[in-house]
Design a protein around this motif. Sequence first.
Motif, PDB file in Angstrom:
ATOM      1  N   GLY A  27       0.817  -1.206   0.000  1.00  0.00           N
ATOM      2  CA  GLY A  27       0.000   0.000   0.000  1.00  0.00           C
ATOM      3  C   GLY A  27       0.852   1.257   0.000  1.00  0.00           C
ATOM      4  O   GLY A  27       0.548   2.252  -0.675  1.00  0.00           O
ATOM      5  N   THR A  28       1.939   1.223   0.754  1.00  0.00           N
ATOM      6  CA  THR A  28       2.845   2.379   0.823  1.00  0.00           C
ATOM      7  C   THR A  28       3.498   2.645  -0.529  1.00  0.00           C
ATOM      8  O   THR A  28       3.618   3.797  -0.963  1.00  0.00           O
ATOM      9  N   GLY A  35       1.457   9.439  -5.678  1.00  0.00           N
ATOM     10  CA  GLY A  35       1.547  10.756  -5.043  1.00  0.00           C
ATOM     11  C   GLY A  35       0.430  11.007  -4.055  1.00  0.00           C
ATOM     12  O   GLY A  35       0.010  12.153  -3.850  1.00  0.00           O
ATOM     13  N   TRP A  36      -0.041   9.947  -3.398  1.00  0.00           N
ATOM     14  CA  TRP A  36      -1.131  10.070  -2.442  1.00  0.00           C
ATOM     15  C   TRP A  36      -0.611  10.049  -1.009  1.00  0.00           C
ATOM     16  O   TRP A  36       0.520   9.639  -0.746  1.00  0.00           O
ATOM     17  N   VAL A  41      -4.601   4.440   0.286  1.00  0.00           N
ATOM     18  CA  VAL A  41      -4.801   3.101  -0.264  1.00  0.00           C
ATOM     19  C   VAL A  41      -5.586   2.235   0.714  1.00  0.00           C
ATOM     20  O   VAL A  41      -6.540   1.549   0.342  1.00  0.00           O
ATOM     21  N   SER A  42      -5.205   2.275   1.968  1.00  0.00           N
ATOM     22  CA  SER A  42      -5.885   1.474   2.981  1.00  0.00           C
ATOM     23  C   SER A  42      -7.351   1.880   3.119  1.00  0.00           C
ATOM     24  O   SER A  42      -8.247   1.028   3.222  1.00  0.00           O
ATOM     25  N   LYS A  48     -13.609   2.761   3.363  1.00  0.00           N
ATOM     26  CA  LYS A  48     -13.765   3.966   4.179  1.00  0.00           C
ATOM     27  C   LYS A  48     -13.715   5.244   3.354  1.00  0.00           C
ATOM     28  O   LYS A  48     -14.097   6.310   3.823  1.00  0.00           O
ATOM     29  N   GLN A  49     -13.220   5.127   2.143  1.00  0.00           N
ATOM     30  CA  GLN A  49     -13.135   6.281   1.237  1.00  0.00           C
ATOM     31  C   GLN A  49     -13.444   5.809  -0.170  1.00  0.00           C
ATOM     32  O   GLN A  49     -12.917   4.791  -0.627  1.00  0.00           O
ATOM     33  N   ALA A  50     -14.313   6.553  -0.854  1.00  0.00           N
ATOM     34  CA  ALA A  50     -14.644   6.203  -2.235  1.00  0.00           C
ATOM     35  C   ALA A  50     -13.575   6.761  -3.168  1.00  0.00           C
ATOM     36  O   ALA A  50     -13.222   7.939  -3.076  1.00  0.00           O
TER      37      ALA A  50
END
Length: 276
Positions: A27-28, A35-36, A41-42, A48-50
């Motif tokens: 994920g990292t 660039g997030w 990613v998690s 938890k996030q769309a």
Amino acid sequence: MSGNVHEAREALGARLRDIRKDAGLSGTQLSRLAGWHHTKVSKIEYGKQAPSDADIRAWCLHCKAVKDVPDLIATLRNVEASYIEWKRIAGIKRRQQQLHSTEVDTRLTRSFEPVVVPGLLQTHDYIKAVLAKVSQFYGHDEPLEDGIAARLQRQQVLYRGYHKFHFILAEQVLYTTVGSDDVMLGQLDRILNAMTLPNVVVGIIPISATYEVPTTNFVMFDRRVAHVETITAELTITQPRELVLYEQAFQALVTMAVVGEPARALIRKAIEARSV
């Protein structure tokens, strides 16, 4: 957010997680490439996030899974829209108008019904009896005549333009009493009349037909969308991989059904049973 939508987000996140793992990325690592923020990613993977369309494209680009982009974006757009809770539908009339808009834009409409007559083939009295039960069950207080008029208006699509219709009905539809015997006699006659239209095919699956495919009621509009009704929600299916399965299911149902004179014979038999 409803439980259904949350579950759909989790399912999308699980697919994205599999794609990431198949690419051999943590994920990292994916966050750094895109660039997030390191937690993004998690959050996406656990619903938890769309993600946005751009997130999907970047995810697949860095995971070398660009071929999955169209299907994933279709899934994403369907997550929030596919579950329409009946209580939130702003009236039966408005829903009929929404369906009419979709039907007008469709060249080939394919419909399977295991219990009741499809809306496009219903008589005034049959519609009234159906909507009365639906309104009672869901606690709607909208005047029935508004919904009846809107559904009858939808039926004009049968007689206008380039539209083609293929209805597959389980034989049970002919025997499910909606309203009364008189209502059903008029409705069965209406189906016989609809079968004379050059752009309409009505197939009946005999009650003794061999089981071939898992089914529920559904309507396909060309190859772009399918609607499936459940007790609490209407599902709008747009993912290409799912539409393929619905098309396969419909083709299996077609092979189970009889058309033409054998179908008319089953309808006349149902009429005779109610005329005794």
